[in-house]
Design a protein around this motif. Structure first.
Motif, short mmCIF file in Angstrom:
data_model
loop_
_atom_site.label_atom_id
_atom_site.label_comp_id
_atom_site.label_asym_id
_atom_site.label_seq_id
_atom_site.Cartn_x
_atom_site.Cartn_y
_atom_site.Cartn_z
N UNK A 212 0.84 -1.20 0.00
CA UNK A 212 0.00 0.00 0.00
C UNK A 212 0.87 1.24 0.00
N UNK A 213 1.12 1.76 -1.17
CA UNK A 213 1.87 2.99 -1.33
C UNK A 213 0.89 4.16 -1.45
N UNK A 218 -6.84 -0.57 -1.14
CA UNK A 218 -6.94 -2.00 -0.84
C UNK A 218 -8.42 -2.38 -0.75
N UNK A 219 -8.81 -3.39 -1.51
CA UNK A 219 -10.18 -3.92 -1.47
C UNK A 219 -10.11 -5.33 -0.90
N UNK A 220 -10.74 -5.51 0.24
CA UNK A 220 -10.68 -6.79 0.95
C UNK A 220 -12.10 -7.30 1.20
N UNK A 259 -7.32 2.46 3.01
CA UNK A 259 -6.28 3.38 2.57
C UNK A 259 -5.27 3.47 3.72
N UNK A 260 -4.02 3.17 3.44
CA UNK A 260 -3.01 3.13 4.50
C UNK A 260 -2.88 4.50 5.17
N UNK A 261 -2.86 4.48 6.48
CA UNK A 261 -2.66 5.72 7.24
C UNK A 261 -1.19 6.10 7.18
N UNK A 262 -0.94 7.37 6.88
CA UNK A 262 0.42 7.85 6.79
C UNK A 262 0.67 8.86 7.92
#
Length: 263
Positions: A212-213, A218-220, A259-262
């Protein structure tokens, strides 16, 4: 998704359900036929594969092979399965995710999108994504890649603009070596029914985070069976901004966007 889908036939839709993602009418995803015997109950933990398996998957009894037929994106899709391996069967989350991709193709902008599937199994999700125009890399443990490759070629060779790629992926191991971030970027990472009764959930989450950049979605999709599935979801929400896209209460199958937390 058994409950919304027929409990005995993967890919069959039962009564239409009104959910955030929406499900199509019953007959639109009904398989054409089934061949061969069905295996033990699909929620049984007894046939769990080893994460470290390096052998090519070859059924010991070829009568264990079945052919399941699906209809997505106007195409008949024939999937070769074997009841001897978790990784050679289609699970409820896969049919749910395929339906979601089909219904939201334009919204997701799948045309030419780069997609990585984690735990592709027999390949149904990767096949549908390819038919819908995406550039797909399908990954799984080395022992099921032969069956995965067979299904992908059989179903995409003449009807996909981009033939899907197949790569071995062992969760959490040698990720930078085999998928360097400098050259491997994906618009979407997709996964279905990768969370069940096994001991590699932390490695799975590590793998999801790795791919995850910035800009990756991401669809799970997953059928929730055990308390450990919800424990994984809690950990997932700690590192991903999480949206529930669709669910079927009868089957306990849900689709999430992460969506990856940054920092």
């Amino acid at each position: 998704m058994d409950g919304c889908l027929s409990s005995q036939r993967p890919g069959c839709l039962g009564e239409a359900q009104h959910t955030p993602g929406g499900w199509l009418d019953a007959d639109k995803k009904r398989p054409f036929q089934e061949d061969g015997p069905r295996g033990p109950p699909r929620d049984s933990p007894e046939r769990e594969p080893s994460l470290q398996s390096l052998q090519t998957f070859v059924p010991t009894d070829y009568t264990s092979y079945t052919q399941e037929n699906y209809l997505y994106a106007g195409k008949k899709i024939v999937i070769q399965e074997s009841i001897e391996s978790y990784g050679a069967m289609v699970w409820p989350g896969a049919t749910a995710l395929c339906q979601y991709l089909e219904e939201h193709t334009e919204e997701l902008n799948l045309q030419n999108a780069k997609i990585l599937e984690i735990g592709a199994g027999p390949g149904l999700v990767s096949i549908v994504a390819s038919i819908l125009g995406a550039q797909v890399t399908a990954t799984d443990l080395p022992d099921v890649l032969g069956n995965l490759q067979h299904n992908l070629l059989k179903n995409t060779l003449k009807c996909a603009a981009h033939l899907p790629d197949v790569k071995a992926l062992v969760w959490g191991e040698d990720l930078e070596k085999h998928f360097p971030k400098s050259t491997c970027y994906y618009d979407y990472v997709v996964a279905s029914d990768v969370v069940y009764h096994h001991y590699f959930l932390d490695k799975l989450l590590t793998t999801m985070v790795y791919f995850s950049q910035p800009g990756t979605v991401l669809l799970w999709a997953n059928k929730f069976r055990f308390s450990t599935d919800y424990e994984f979801l809690d950990k997932f929400k700690q590192v991903f901004d999480t949206t529930l896209l669709a669910e079927c209460s009868e089957s306990s199958c849900k689709i999430f966007k992460g969506i990856l937390k940054w920092d």
